[in-house]
Scaffold this motif. Structure first.
Motif, PDB file in Angstrom:
ATOM      1  N   VAL A  13       0.845  -1.203   0.000  1.00  0.00           N
ATOM      2  CA  VAL A  13       0.000   0.000   0.000  1.00  0.00           C
ATOM      3  C   VAL A  13       0.875   1.246   0.000  1.00  0.00           C
ATOM      4  O   VAL A  13       0.644   2.186  -0.765  1.00  0.00           O
ATOM      5  CB  VAL A  13      -0.975  -0.004   1.200  1.00  0.00           C
ATOM      6  N   CYS A  14       1.911   1.253   0.837  1.00  0.00           N
ATOM      7  CA  CYS A  14       2.804   2.408   0.909  1.00  0.00           C
ATOM      8  C   CYS A  14       3.526   2.636  -0.417  1.00  0.00           C
ATOM      9  O   CYS A  14       3.669   3.783  -0.857  1.00  0.00           O
ATOM     10  CB  CYS A  14       3.815   2.233   2.042  1.00  0.00           C
ATOM     11  N   GLU A  15       3.951   1.568  -1.049  1.00  0.00           N
ATOM     12  CA  GLU A  15       4.630   1.684  -2.341  1.00  0.00           C
ATOM     13  C   GLU A  15       3.667   2.265  -3.379  1.00  0.00           C
ATOM     14  O   GLU A  15       4.021   3.162  -4.143  1.00  0.00           O
ATOM     15  CB  GLU A  15       5.133   0.314  -2.797  1.00  0.00           C
ATOM     16  N   GLU A  16       2.443   1.787  -3.381  1.00  0.00           N
ATOM     17  CA  GLU A  16       1.449   2.255  -4.346  1.00  0.00           C
ATOM     18  C   GLU A  16       1.097   3.728  -4.128  1.00  0.00           C
ATOM     19  O   GLU A  16       0.937   4.488  -5.084  1.00  0.00           O
ATOM     20  CB  GLU A  16       0.185   1.394  -4.237  1.00  0.00           C
ATOM     21  N   LEU A  17       0.990   4.138  -2.864  1.00  0.00           N
ATOM     22  CA  LEU A  17       0.635   5.521  -2.547  1.00  0.00           C
ATOM     23  C   LEU A  17       1.855   6.444  -2.491  1.00  0.00           C
ATOM     24  O   LEU A  17       1.708   7.652  -2.330  1.00  0.00           O
ATOM     25  CB  LEU A  17      -0.099   5.578  -1.200  1.00  0.00           C
ATOM     26  N   LYS A  18       3.032   5.839  -2.603  1.00  0.00           N
ATOM     27  CA  LYS A  18       4.298   6.577  -2.525  1.00  0.00           C
ATOM     28  C   LYS A  18       4.402   7.356  -1.203  1.00  0.00           C
ATOM     29  O   LYS A  18       4.671   8.559  -1.188  1.00  0.00           O
ATOM     30  CB  LYS A  18       4.458   7.502  -3.738  1.00  0.00           C
TER      31      LYS A  18
END
Length: 62
Positions: A13-18
């Motif tokens: 999720v963090c990677e996707e939301l940067k």
């Protein structure tokens, strides 16, 4: 399993939301993060459908 039923890790999720994981945990502490599933081993998952809905709720009209 359909894409909507996919369970994402906090890292995904963090990677996707940067964003940094610390940001996600801050949102979670403030009850602003997407609804999470807490697993018996202490892990946390977020359903793809919940994340998409959460993002749609935050869209603003241009």
């Amino acid at each position: 399993m359909s894409a909507k039923d996919e369970k994402l890790t906090i890292s995904q999720v963090c990677e996707e939301l940067k964003i940094k994981p610390s940001t996600f945990y801050d949102w979670r502490a403030k009850e602003r993060a997407p609804k999470c599933i807490k697993l018996p081993n202490g892990g946390v998952r977020i359903r793809r459908s919940v994340l998409e809905s959460w993002l749609e709720d935050r869209e603003e009209a241009a």
